[in-house]
Motif scaffolding. Structure first.
Motif, mmCIF file in Angstrom:
data_model
loop_
_atom_site.group_PDB
_atom_site.id
_atom_site.type_symbol
_atom_site.label_atom_id
_atom_site.label_comp_id
_atom_site.label_asym_id
_atom_site.label_seq_id
_atom_site.Cartn_x
_atom_site.Cartn_y
_atom_site.Cartn_z
ATOM 1 N N LYS A 189 0.874 -1.180 0.000
ATOM 2 C CA LYS A 189 0.000 0.000 0.000
ATOM 3 C C LYS A 189 0.901 1.216 0.000
ATOM 4 O O LYS A 189 1.734 1.383 0.898
ATOM 5 N N LYS A 191 1.400 5.276 0.007
ATOM 6 C CA LYS A 191 0.771 6.536 0.360
ATOM 7 C C LYS A 191 1.124 7.582 -0.685
ATOM 8 O O LYS A 191 2.310 7.750 -1.035
ATOM 9 N N ASP A 215 -3.159 4.861 -1.248
ATOM 10 C CA ASP A 215 -3.937 5.615 -0.261
ATOM 11 C C ASP A 215 -3.522 7.074 -0.340
ATOM 12 O O ASP A 215 -2.372 7.423 -0.062
ATOM 13 N N ASN A 217 -5.117 9.611 1.277
ATOM 14 C CA ASN A 217 -5.415 10.342 2.519
ATOM 15 C C ASN A 217 -5.947 11.752 2.251
ATOM 16 O O ASN A 217 -5.475 12.730 2.839
ATOM 17 N N GLU A 242 -7.587 4.614 -2.323
ATOM 18 C CA GLU A 242 -8.282 4.890 -1.058
ATOM 19 C C GLU A 242 -8.299 6.388 -0.788
ATOM 20 O O GLU A 242 -7.282 7.064 -0.953
ATOM 21 N N ASP A 267 -12.147 5.971 3.466
ATOM 22 C CA ASP A 267 -11.500 5.721 4.757
ATOM 23 C C ASP A 267 -11.828 6.858 5.725
ATOM 24 O O ASP A 267 -12.733 6.720 6.548
ATOM 25 N N GLU A 268 -11.163 8.011 5.586
ATOM 26 C CA GLU A 268 -11.428 9.109 6.522
ATOM 27 C C GLU A 268 -12.895 9.557 6.477
ATOM 28 O O GLU A 268 -13.435 10.052 7.469
ATOM 29 N N ASN A 287 -13.338 1.117 3.839
ATOM 30 C CA ASN A 287 -12.229 0.581 4.614
ATOM 31 C C ASN A 287 -12.653 0.586 6.080
ATOM 32 O O ASN A 287 -12.742 1.632 6.719
ATOM 33 N N LYS A 289 -12.199 -0.077 9.967
ATOM 34 C CA LYS A 289 -11.157 -0.197 10.998
ATOM 35 C C LYS A 289 -11.855 -0.260 12.350
ATOM 36 O O LYS A 289 -12.800 0.500 12.589
HETATM 37 MG MG MG Z 1 -6.373 5.109 4.686
#
Ligand code: MG
Length: 374
Positions: A189, A191, A215, A217, A242, A267-268, A287, A289
């Motif tokens: 993965k 970033k 990802d 972000n 992502e 995700d966020e 995603n 978590k």
């Molecule tokens: Mg993430």
């Protein structure tokens, strides 16, 4: 004379025989459960990162966690809250929350719905704090029945996915070194989102041809540029992207997902069960978590809802000990992709649990979440 247990012992004339006769008061869980009290304890701990971790928004060298225990009838269920700074929780907020919890009002740990609904009602937010109770409770009930959670849930442990290993944003030299170190993983993965996206991917590709999860972000703000980049990434062996855009840009995100040749994963933007249905059409998948979902109970429900909506599901983690990572791994036979490397990014783990073998999430036979203290 009727030979009941008491008389049987009398006839044989030895107390040793008692161990041959099943002691109903111990084997019937209900008999045990209604006598006990659950006791919660917790302590703060700081995870030391092997490498400085850099994503689009910040860099850091350690992650604060709180380790929890629920003790019941001589058994201990372990849990954990991990607090990366962007989620808004801290050791202080977690301790404040946990000090409000009174588990002694419950005498049956199998009343998971009642207990976790109570935990959720104590205060809003505090998702990692809530997860630390949820995980410990699930570990405890697994230990009481002496089964790993995946077995209790009827899941096939051979269906666990490979996990990705995360390569943070850095200079080409460091990225190259980290990619070389990650040779045992079958997927990486990477970033992105700090302006050196192509350099990051090209550097990783100079070392390996394994599939890549990307990802961002929330690092891309222009939807047209984002689409252009995703088209380029598809040619580089990228599987999904992502959180490409800021979570507030919902309409741009829906447009991007509709036009993207790769799945987009929230995700966020995404925290709990109630969010799943809202993101149908905005992202291709979610995603999950445990530190966002408040733990395993809600994470499991999210997977069910996402599947009903024909959405992709991945399970991820924060920087965590093997406790929270192994808990998430129990659900991993149900997901498309896993990013469960949080325990591999630290050098002071306190548990041993789920292992990565040949790149694959590998569950063990230990009860509950499958861990033991080191
Ligand atoms: Mg993430």
């Amino acid at each position: 004379m009727k030979i009941d247990r008491r008389n049987f012992a009398k006839i044989i004339g030895t107390t040793a025989v008692a161990s041959l006769i099943p002691d109903i008061s111990k084997s019937a869980t209900t008999a045990v459960i209604q006598n006990g009290k659950m006791k919660l304890s917790f302590k703060t701990y700081d995870l030391q990162l092997i490498h400085t971790f850099t994503v689009a928004e910040y860099s850091r060298n350690s992650t604060p966690v709180v380790l929890t225990q629920i003790e019941y009838e001589g058994l201990i269920g372990y849990g954990e809250a991990s607090m990366p700074p962007y989620l808004g929780e801290s050791q202080k907020t977690v301790i404040t929350f946990l000090n409000k919890v009174n588990l002694e009002q419950f005498n049956d740990p199998f009343r998971i719905d009642d207990i976790l609904s109570y935990i959720d009602s104590i205060d809003k937010n505090n998702r990692a704090a809530k997860a630390s109770i949820d995980i410990a409770l699930h570990d405890l009930i697994g230990k009481i029945v002496n089964l790993p959670l995946y077995k209790l849930w009827g899941l096939n442990p051979t269906k666990t996915p490979d996990t990705s290993f995360t390569i943070g944003i850095d200079t080409p030299e460091v990225v190259k070194m980290k990619t070389e170190e990650a040779k045992r993983f079958k997927v990486l993965k990477v970033k992105l989102g700090r302006g050196n996206d192509k350099e990051m991917i090209n550097t990783v590709r100079s070392v390996t041809n394994v599939p890549i999860y990307v990802d961002v972000n929330q690092g891309w703000t222009d939807k047209n540029k984002a689409l252009e980049m995703i088209n380029w990434l598809k040619g580089q062996g990228v599987i999904f992207v992502e959180q490409p855009m800021p979570k507030e840009q919902v309409d741009d995100m829906a447009w991007l997902t509709e036009n993207s040749p790769l799945p987009t994963m929230a995700d966020e933007a995404f925290q709990r069960l109630a969010d799943v249905a809202k993101f149908k059409g905005v992202y291709s998948g979610i995603n999950i978590k445990l530190m966002k979902s408040t733990g395993l109970r809600e994470a499991h429900k999210m997977i069910t809802v996402a599947r009903a909506l024909n959405m992709k599901v991945m399970i991820g983690c924060m920087t965590e000990t093997s406790c929270a990572v192994s808990a998430a791994a129990q659900l991993s036979p149900l997901v498309d992709w896993a990013d469960l490397d949080g325990n591999l990014l630290i050098n002071n783990d306190v548990f041993e649990g789920m292992k990565i073998i040949d790149g694959k999430v590998t569950l063990n036979e230990l009860p509950g979440i499958g861990i033991k203290e080191i």
